[in-house]
Design an enzyme around this catalytic site. Sequence first.
Site, PDB file in Angstrom:
ATOM      1  N   LYS A   1      46.742   3.928  56.356  1.00  0.00           N
ATOM      2  CA  LYS A   1      46.361   2.534  57.151  1.00  0.00           C
ATOM      3  C   LYS A   1      47.951   1.815  57.029  1.00  0.00           C
ATOM      4  O   LYS A   1      49.300   2.200  56.634  1.00  0.00           O
ATOM      5  CB  LYS A   1      45.790   1.700  55.212  1.00  0.00           C
ATOM      6  CG  LYS A   1      45.874   0.391  55.678  1.00  0.00           C
ATOM      7  CD  LYS A   1      44.887  -0.155  54.372  1.00  0.00           C
ATOM      8  CE  LYS A   1      44.213  -1.359  53.982  1.00  0.00           C
ATOM      9  NZ  LYS A   1      44.000  -1.999  56.109  1.00  0.00           N
TER      10      LYS A   1
ATOM     11  N   HIS B   1      44.275   2.430  49.540  1.00  0.00           N
ATOM     12  CA  HIS B   1      43.747   3.719  50.697  1.00  0.00           C
ATOM     13  C   HIS B   1      44.344   4.309  51.788  1.00  0.00           C
ATOM     14  O   HIS B   1      45.447   4.864  50.718  1.00  0.00           O
ATOM     15  CB  HIS B   1      43.204   2.328  52.082  1.00  0.00           C
ATOM     16  CG  HIS B   1      43.182   0.965  51.315  1.00  0.00           C
ATOM     17  ND1 HIS B   1      43.385   0.028  50.848  1.00  0.00           N
ATOM     18  CD2 HIS B   1      42.030   0.686  52.918  1.00  0.00           C
ATOM     19  CE1 HIS B   1      42.570  -1.209  50.929  1.00  0.00           C
ATOM     20  NE2 HIS B   1      41.373  -0.537  51.732  1.00  0.00           N
TER      21      HIS B   1
HETATM   22  N1  LIG Z   1      37.535  -6.088  57.846  1.00  0.00           N
HETATM   23  C1  LIG Z   1      37.145  -4.792  57.446  1.00  0.00           C
HETATM   24  O1  LIG Z   1      36.221  -4.695  56.573  1.00  0.00           O
HETATM   25  C2  LIG Z   1      37.454  -3.484  57.874  1.00  0.00           C
HETATM   26  C3  LIG Z   1      37.437  -1.835  57.235  1.00  0.00           C
HETATM   27  C4  LIG Z   1      38.418  -1.090  57.447  1.00  0.00           C
HETATM   28  C5  LIG Z   1      39.813  -1.232  58.574  1.00  0.00           C
HETATM   29  N2  LIG Z   1      39.641  -2.264  59.126  1.00  0.00           N
HETATM   30  C6  LIG Z   1      40.424  -2.848  59.781  1.00  0.00           C
HETATM   31  O2  LIG Z   1      40.505  -2.596  60.814  1.00  0.00           O
HETATM   32  C7  LIG Z   1      41.261  -1.455  62.352  1.00  0.00           C
HETATM   33  C8  LIG Z   1      41.451  -0.940  62.409  1.00  0.00           C
HETATM   34  O3  LIG Z   1      41.728   0.017  61.359  1.00  0.00           O
HETATM   35  P1  LIG Z   1      40.602   1.334  61.816  1.00  0.00           P
HETATM   36  O4  LIG Z   1      41.289   2.895  60.083  1.00  0.00           O
HETATM   37  O5  LIG Z   1      39.414   2.151  62.692  1.00  0.00           O
HETATM   38  O6  LIG Z   1      42.316   2.110  62.330  1.00  0.00           O
HETATM   39  P2  LIG Z   1      41.863   3.556  63.836  1.00  0.00           P
HETATM   40  O7  LIG Z   1      41.212   4.235  63.273  1.00  0.00           O
HETATM   41  O8  LIG Z   1      43.742   3.580  64.012  1.00  0.00           O
HETATM   42  O9  LIG Z   1      41.349   2.977  65.334  1.00  0.00           O
HETATM   43  C9  LIG Z   1      42.469   1.971  65.814  1.00  0.00           C
HETATM   44  C10 LIG Z   1      41.220   1.574  67.426  1.00  0.00           C
HETATM   45  O10 LIG Z   1      41.797   0.279  67.729  1.00  0.00           O
HETATM   46  C11 LIG Z   1      41.995   0.699  69.578  1.00  0.00           C
HETATM   47  N3  LIG Z   1      42.725   0.263  70.266  1.00  0.00           N
HETATM   48  C12 LIG Z   1      44.451   0.524  69.256  1.00  0.00           C
HETATM   49  N4  LIG Z   1      45.127  -0.958  70.220  1.00  0.00           N
HETATM   50  C13 LIG Z   1      44.175  -0.871  71.278  1.00  0.00           C
HETATM   51  C14 LIG Z   1      44.730  -1.660  72.376  1.00  0.00           C
HETATM   52  N5  LIG Z   1      46.301  -2.352  72.563  1.00  0.00           N
HETATM   53  N6  LIG Z   1      43.919  -2.107  72.733  1.00  0.00           N
HETATM   54  C15 LIG Z   1      42.209  -1.924  72.984  1.00  0.00           C
HETATM   55  N7  LIG Z   1      41.973  -1.170  71.823  1.00  0.00           N
HETATM   56  C16 LIG Z   1      42.963  -0.439  70.675  1.00  0.00           C
HETATM   57  C17 LIG Z   1      42.015   2.827  69.288  1.00  0.00           C
HETATM   58  O11 LIG Z   1      42.535   3.209  70.424  1.00  0.00           O
HETATM   59  P3  LIG Z   1      43.068   4.198  70.289  1.00  0.00           P
HETATM   60  O12 LIG Z   1      42.531   5.993  69.965  1.00  0.00           O
HETATM   61  O13 LIG Z   1      42.333   4.654  72.108  1.00  0.00           O
HETATM   62  O14 LIG Z   1      44.332   3.906  70.418  1.00  0.00           O
HETATM   63  C18 LIG Z   1      41.324   3.211  68.132  1.00  0.00           C
HETATM   64  O15 LIG Z   1      40.049   2.710  68.388  1.00  0.00           O
HETATM   65  C19 LIG Z   1      43.115  -2.340  60.774  1.00  0.00           C
HETATM   66  O16 LIG Z   1      43.315  -3.110  60.885  1.00  0.00           O
HETATM   67  C20 LIG Z   1      41.649  -2.442  59.484  1.00  0.00           C
HETATM   68  O17 LIG Z   1      42.891  -2.367  58.214  1.00  0.00           O
HETATM   69  C21 LIG Z   1      38.766  -3.362  58.035  1.00  0.00           C
END
Ligand SMILES: NC(=O)c1ccc[n+]([C@@H]2O[C@H](COP(=O)([O-])OP(=O)(O)OC[C@H]3O[C@@H](n4cnc5c(N)ncnc54)[C@H](OP(=O)(O)O)[C@@H]3O)[C@@H](O)[C@H]2O)c1
Length: 248
Positions: A146, A142
């Site tokens: 991550k 990844h």
């Molecule tokens: N299930 C699946 O198919 C799949 C696929 C991809 C990713 N994921 C998972 O999805 C998650 C996010 O991944 P990403 O790469 O998109 O992360 P990312 O780019 O770091 O984005 C995180 C998001 O969460 C928000 N956030 C963080 N803390 C928060 C809080 N306390 N309250 C409200 N919002 C909050 C952030 O807001 P701010 O910008 O305001 O900080 C941002 O919008 C991870 O756990 C990843 O492993 C899952």
Amino acid sequence: MKLVVIGATGRTGGEIVAEATERAHDVVGVARSAGEVGDVPVHPAGELPALLADADVDAIVDFTVPEASREHAARAAEAGVPYVVGTTGFGDDGLAALDAAAESTAVLKAANFAHGVQALLRVVEAGVEALPEYDVELTETHHAGKRDAPSGTANTVLDAIEAARGETLDRTHGREGGHRRGESKVGVHVRRAGTVRGEHEVVLAGNDEVLTLAHRAESRRVFAAGAVDAAEWLAGRDPGFYGFDDVL
Ligand SMILES: NC(=O)c1ccc[n+]([C@@H]2O[C@H](COP(=O)([O-])OP(=O)(O)OC[C@H]3O[C@@H](n4cnc5c(N)ncnc54)[C@H](OP(=O)(O)O)[C@@H]3O)[C@@H](O)[C@H]2O)c1
């Protein structure tokens, strides 16, 4: 459908907003602080209870961090709004919080919303069952940003391997030093580099042959599309715990 996307400013959340908007859903974003993603307003997470008090919300999609998702699940349960969660890396407390929420609302959790990964899980189980004596090793790659390792998807694949073997395997994370591989082990190898969206590869090896089963996500849109599919499916469902295989 009215959809609240939590994590709307994130890498995956932004794609979910774009996908849901393209499908003509009415999207409201939530993140840590207020802002905008395209034309979609983003509210601070503190406003979530007020947003959910609006009886028009059909479903929530949450891709954030485990500590925050626990809270979001509780708010969804209080409001009785169906809740799709893609966040990975939950500990036992987080999983218990999701279980508790599922008593009051429909909760759908998946470590990977790509249709191809659901197919990979079935193919891996079939391969492991067909080749009971072969060594199994998993590698996942990844992007450098991550947080959790191994990925939630890798853990789901490992669970599928164990289910097919009918035993709990010793999960060997990386390897160094002078030890032989041994039996009842599955090797788990994690790489973090660049902008890789997500790659998972299982090798089954023995008897002078190697079977390789692999999936590669080519963009985050595949997760976004699956998450919106899940939200469309979950809206209006009874309380309970659902998986992405239910949707497919
Ligand atoms: N299930 C699946 O198919 C799949 C696929 C991809 C990713 N994921 C998972 O999805 C998650 C996010 O991944 P990403 O790469 O998109 O992360 P990312 O780019 O770091 O984005 C995180 C998001 O969460 C928000 N956030 C963080 N803390 C928060 C809080 N306390 N309250 C409200 N919002 C909050 C952030 O807001 P701010 O910008 O305001 O900080 C941002 O919008 C991870 O756990 C990843 O492993 C899952």
